[in-house]
Design a protein around this motif. Sequence first.
Motif, PDB file in Angstrom:
ATOM      1  N   LYS A   2     -30.189   4.521 -39.379  1.00 44.99           N
ATOM      2  CA  LYS A   2     -30.057   3.062 -39.354  1.00 44.99           C
ATOM      3  C   LYS A   2     -28.649   2.696 -38.930  1.00 44.99           C
ATOM      4  O   LYS A   2     -27.675   3.370 -39.306  1.00 44.99           O
ATOM      5  CB  LYS A   2     -30.338   2.467 -40.743  1.00 44.99           C
ATOM      6  CG  LYS A   2     -31.820   2.378 -41.056  1.00 44.99           C
ATOM      7  CD  LYS A   2     -32.038   1.620 -42.349  1.00 44.99           C
ATOM      8  CE  LYS A   2     -33.522   1.483 -42.662  1.00 44.99           C
ATOM      9  NZ  LYS A   2     -33.746   0.702 -43.898  1.00 44.99           N
ATOM     10  N   GLU A   3     -28.575   1.624 -38.184  1.00 47.13           N
ATOM     11  CA  GLU A   3     -27.258   1.140 -37.751  1.00 47.13           C
ATOM     12  C   GLU A   3     -26.543   0.523 -38.947  1.00 47.13           C
ATOM     13  O   GLU A   3     -27.165  -0.220 -39.728  1.00 47.13           O
ATOM     14  CB  GLU A   3     -27.444   0.088 -36.651  1.00 47.13           C
ATOM     15  CG  GLU A   3     -26.169  -0.188 -35.884  1.00 47.13           C
ATOM     16  CD  GLU A   3     -26.398  -1.129 -34.710  1.00 47.13           C
ATOM     17  OE1 GLU A   3     -25.411  -1.709 -34.253  1.00 47.13           O
ATOM     18  OE2 GLU A   3     -27.549  -1.263 -34.272  1.00 47.13           O
ATOM     19  N   PRO A   4     -25.272   0.787 -39.122  1.00 48.25           N
ATOM     20  CA  PRO A   4     -24.560   0.210 -40.287  1.00 48.25           C
ATOM     21  C   PRO A   4     -24.506  -1.306 -40.210  1.00 48.25           C
ATOM     22  O   PRO A   4     -24.436  -1.897 -39.125  1.00 48.25           O
ATOM     23  CB  PRO A   4     -23.149   0.820 -40.177  1.00 48.25           C
ATOM     24  CG  PRO A   4     -23.032   1.313 -38.773  1.00 48.25           C
ATOM     25  CD  PRO A   4     -24.400   1.671 -38.327  1.00 48.25           C
ATOM     26  N   ALA A   5     -24.566  -1.950 -41.370  1.00 53.15           N
ATOM     27  CA  ALA A   5     -24.597  -3.417 -41.435  1.00 53.15           C
ATOM     28  C   ALA A   5     -23.256  -4.002 -40.970  1.00 53.15           C
ATOM     29  O   ALA A   5     -22.187  -3.402 -41.164  1.00 53.15           O
ATOM     30  CB  ALA A   5     -24.898  -3.857 -42.858  1.00 53.15           C
ATOM     31  N   PHE A   6     -23.358  -5.202 -40.365  1.00 53.07           N
ATOM     32  CA  PHE A   6     -22.159  -5.917 -39.884  1.00 53.07           C
ATOM     33  C   PHE A   6     -21.553  -6.683 -41.069  1.00 53.07           C
ATOM     34  O   PHE A   6     -22.187  -7.555 -41.665  1.00 53.07           O
ATOM     35  CB  PHE A   6     -22.570  -6.894 -38.770  1.00 53.07           C
ATOM     36  CG  PHE A   6     -21.412  -7.446 -38.000  1.00 53.07           C
ATOM     37  CD1 PHE A   6     -20.889  -6.761 -36.911  1.00 53.07           C
ATOM     38  CD2 PHE A   6     -20.838  -8.660 -38.366  1.00 53.07           C
ATOM     39  CE1 PHE A   6     -19.827  -7.276 -36.192  1.00 53.07           C
ATOM     40  CE2 PHE A   6     -19.770  -9.166 -37.642  1.00 53.07           C
ATOM     41  CZ  PHE A   6     -19.258  -8.471 -36.558  1.00 53.07           C
ATOM     42  N   THR A   7     -20.286  -6.379 -41.430  1.00 50.28           N
ATOM     43  CA  THR A   7     -19.634  -6.994 -42.596  1.00 50.28           C
ATOM     44  C   THR A   7     -18.438  -7.834 -42.162  1.00 50.28           C
ATOM     45  O   THR A   7     -18.081  -7.863 -40.972  1.00 50.28           O
ATOM     46  CB  THR A   7     -19.161  -5.899 -43.574  1.00 50.28           C
ATOM     47  OG1 THR A   7     -18.287  -5.006 -42.875  1.00 50.28           O
ATOM     48  CG2 THR A   7     -20.351  -5.113 -44.125  1.00 50.28           C
ATOM     49  N   ARG A   8     -17.819  -8.505 -43.128  1.00 46.33           N
ATOM     50  CA  ARG A   8     -16.647  -9.343 -42.848  1.00 46.33           C
ATOM     51  C   ARG A   8     -15.462  -8.507 -42.351  1.00 46.33           C
ATOM     52  O   ARG A   8     -14.614  -9.007 -41.597  1.00 46.33           O
ATOM     53  CB  ARG A   8     -16.254 -10.123 -44.111  1.00 46.33           C
ATOM     54  CG  ARG A   8     -15.100 -11.102 -43.892  1.00 46.33           C
ATOM     55  CD  ARG A   8     -14.887 -11.994 -45.084  1.00 46.33           C
ATOM     56  NE  ARG A   8     -15.866 -13.054 -45.137  1.00 46.33           N
ATOM     57  CZ  ARG A   8     -15.840 -14.164 -44.402  1.00 46.33           C
ATOM     58  NH1 ARG A   8     -14.891 -14.338 -43.507  1.00 46.33           N
ATOM     59  NH2 ARG A   8     -16.766 -15.079 -44.532  1.00 46.33           N
ATOM     60  N   GLU A   9     -15.405  -7.264 -42.754  1.00 52.87           N
ATOM     61  CA  GLU A   9     -14.309  -6.393 -42.302  1.00 52.87           C
ATOM     62  C   GLU A   9     -14.358  -6.178 -40.775  1.00 52.87           C
ATOM     63  O   GLU A   9     -13.325  -5.974 -40.142  1.00 52.87           O
ATOM     64  CB  GLU A   9     -14.405  -5.045 -43.006  1.00 52.87           C
ATOM     65  CG  GLU A   9     -14.119  -5.141 -44.503  1.00 52.87           C
ATOM     66  CD  GLU A   9     -14.383  -3.830 -45.231  1.00 52.87           C
ATOM     67  OE1 GLU A   9     -14.692  -2.845 -44.535  1.00 52.87           O
ATOM     68  OE2 GLU A   9     -14.286  -3.818 -46.469  1.00 52.87           O
ATOM     69  N   ASP A  10     -15.585  -6.228 -40.191  1.00 53.98           N
ATOM     70  CA  ASP A  10     -15.716  -6.057 -38.738  1.00 53.98           C
ATOM     71  C   ASP A  10     -15.184  -7.269 -37.979  1.00 53.98           C
ATOM     72  O   ASP A  10     -14.741  -7.142 -36.829  1.00 53.98           O
ATOM     73  CB  ASP A  10     -17.190  -5.822 -38.363  1.00 53.98           C
ATOM     74  CG  ASP A  10     -17.730  -4.545 -38.974  1.00 53.98           C
ATOM     75  OD1 ASP A  10     -17.001  -3.549 -38.981  1.00 53.98           O
ATOM     76  OD2 ASP A  10     -18.879  -4.563 -39.467  1.00 53.98           O
ATOM     77  N   ASN A  11     -15.243  -8.462 -38.596  1.00 53.77           N
ATOM     78  CA  ASN A  11     -14.742  -9.692 -37.947  1.00 53.77           C
ATOM     79  C   ASN A  11     -14.041 -10.546 -39.013  1.00 53.77           C
ATOM     80  O   ASN A  11     -14.592 -11.550 -39.487  1.00 53.77           O
ATOM     81  CB  ASN A  11     -15.915 -10.447 -37.296  1.00 53.77           C
ATOM     82  CG  ASN A  11     -15.449 -11.632 -36.480  1.00 53.77           C
ATOM     83  OD1 ASN A  11     -14.275 -11.752 -36.136  1.00 53.77           O
ATOM     84  ND2 ASN A  11     -16.376 -12.533 -36.190  1.00 53.77           N
ATOM     85  N   PRO A  12     -12.790 -10.182 -39.418  1.00 59.72           N
ATOM     86  CA  PRO A  12     -12.126 -10.890 -40.529  1.00 59.72           C
ATOM     87  C   PRO A  12     -11.689 -12.319 -40.177  1.00 59.72           C
ATOM     88  O   PRO A  12     -11.644 -13.188 -41.054  1.00 59.72           O
ATOM     89  CB  PRO A  12     -10.907 -10.006 -40.844  1.00 59.72           C
ATOM     90  CG  PRO A  12     -10.655  -9.243 -39.590  1.00 59.72           C
ATOM     91  CD  PRO A  12     -11.976  -9.073 -38.920  1.00 59.72           C
ATOM     92  N   LYS A  13     -11.421 -12.588 -38.915  1.00 54.27           N
ATOM     93  CA  LYS A  13     -10.912 -13.914 -38.533  1.00 54.27           C
ATOM     94  C   LYS A  13     -12.013 -14.943 -38.286  1.00 54.27           C
ATOM     95  O   LYS A  13     -11.717 -16.135 -38.099  1.00 54.27           O
ATOM     96  CB  LYS A  13     -10.040 -13.783 -37.277  1.00 54.27           C
ATOM     97  CG  LYS A  13      -8.778 -12.990 -37.536  1.00 54.27           C
ATOM     98  CD  LYS A  13      -7.919 -12.900 -36.296  1.00 54.27           C
ATOM     99  CE  LYS A  13      -6.638 -12.097 -36.575  1.00 54.27           C
ATOM    100  NZ  LYS A  13      -5.786 -12.006 -35.376  1.00 54.27           N
ATOM    101  N   GLY A  14     -13.269 -14.515 -38.239  1.00 50.85           N
ATOM    102  CA  GLY A  14     -14.379 -15.454 -38.046  1.00 50.85           C
ATOM    103  C   GLY A  14     -14.554 -15.875 -36.595  1.00 50.85           C
ATOM    104  O   GLY A  14     -14.015 -15.252 -35.672  1.00 50.85           O
ATOM    105  N   LEU A  15     -15.294 -16.973 -36.396  1.00 52.07           N
ATOM    106  CA  LEU A  15     -15.597 -17.459 -35.047  1.00 52.07           C
ATOM    107  C   LEU A  15     -14.636 -18.559 -34.633  1.00 52.07           C
ATOM    108  O   LEU A  15     -14.139 -19.309 -35.471  1.00 52.07           O
ATOM    109  CB  LEU A  15     -17.046 -17.985 -35.001  1.00 52.07           C
ATOM    110  CG  LEU A  15     -18.137 -17.004 -35.456  1.00 52.07           C
ATOM    111  CD1 LEU A  15     -19.485 -17.696 -35.460  1.00 52.07           C
ATOM    112  CD2 LEU A  15     -18.183 -15.774 -34.562  1.00 52.07           C
ATOM    113  N   LEU A  16     -14.404 -18.674 -33.329  1.00 51.22           N
ATOM    114  CA  LEU A  16     -13.465 -19.685 -32.826  1.00 51.22           C
ATOM    115  C   LEU A  16     -14.093 -21.083 -32.816  1.00 51.22           C
ATOM    116  O   LEU A  16     -13.461 -22.055 -33.187  1.00 51.22           O
ATOM    117  CB  LEU A  16     -13.005 -19.314 -31.412  1.00 51.22           C
ATOM    118  CG  LEU A  16     -12.137 -18.057 -31.292  1.00 51.22           C
ATOM    119  CD1 LEU A  16     -11.941 -17.698 -29.835  1.00 51.22           C
ATOM    120  CD2 LEU A  16     -10.786 -18.280 -31.976  1.00 51.22           C
TER     121      LEU A  16
END
Length: 354
Positions: free
Chosen positions: A15-29
Amino acid sequence: SVDESELLTVPDGWKEPAFTREDNPKGLLEESSFATLFPKYREAYLKECWPLVQKALSEHYVNATLDLIEGSMTVTTTKKTFDPYAIIRARDLIKLLARSVPFEQAVRILQDDIACDIIKIGSLVRKRDTFIKRRGRLLGPKGSTLKALELLTNCYIMVQGNTVSALGPFSGLKEVRKVVLDTMKNIHPIYNIKTLMIKRELSKDPELRSQSWERFLPKFKRKNLKKRKEPKKKNTKKEYTPFPPPQPESQIDKELASGEYFLKERQKKRKRVEEIKAKQADAIKKRQEERNKAFIPPKEKPVVKTKKASTEKKIDVEAIKEKVKNAKKKKLGALPMEEVKLKMAADEKKKKKK
């Protein structure tokens, strides 16, 4: 040294690892939003389940609003949203809810390994009656065909109006789309279901995974297709030529060619009268022949001579006499008159002695 085929195949249970906040800490523009309309009959259900929808989307930091006046649902991202694909899943969620999919099934779209497919089938068939029959064929008697398809593809399928909504893994959705489109093309779903059952059994064998399965899969042919009747009169297209057709000859041209143009008026009249008389003579001759047909005697059939009975076989008179004697000896029915008289005389003698 590693085999290339092993690198291309995905190992079982991976299984592909889940996408967490650590992968995108700054959020969306920037914020993005999607909206969809829903029919009037879904309003009561959406009112009830909307708090649950908001709660499920709030876990992914996505806002959801329900506008009952316009009849629309809207989902928007927030500053806290870190997963860029969450808004796409939220859009699919409101689409499924609008297509009569229950919330318990539609909320599964928020999972990583689940996708959805909304197949439009309304424009695939011209006639409305034919469309209803084929859509009913997809459902099957008491929904049995649809249930079999769900079990084989591990997908939830909802047939509603002019669309078919499917929810499940990517491999299952691919099969569902193929079956639905084939059904609308007048191919019965039972053929595809049989193929899916065979594929399911073959996938369990590790040796056959890397091999071609064409030799195991059934090949169904259309048997009741009749050839189109060819018309009696075939219109053959003439070859295109840039030149116009030749101009037809006028009456004067015909008279000039035959030399009639240079004759006098009296001679022309005489020629016409002669032609008319010739036509009349032919017509009288034909009429007379038809009248004479009634006086022609029919052909008589040749008389067939009967063959005389062959006298080669001689009659055996003595054998016939013996047969008659034997027949007289046999007592069939009533006794002959002589025997009756003798019997009566014997009875009278007995009475006298007494």
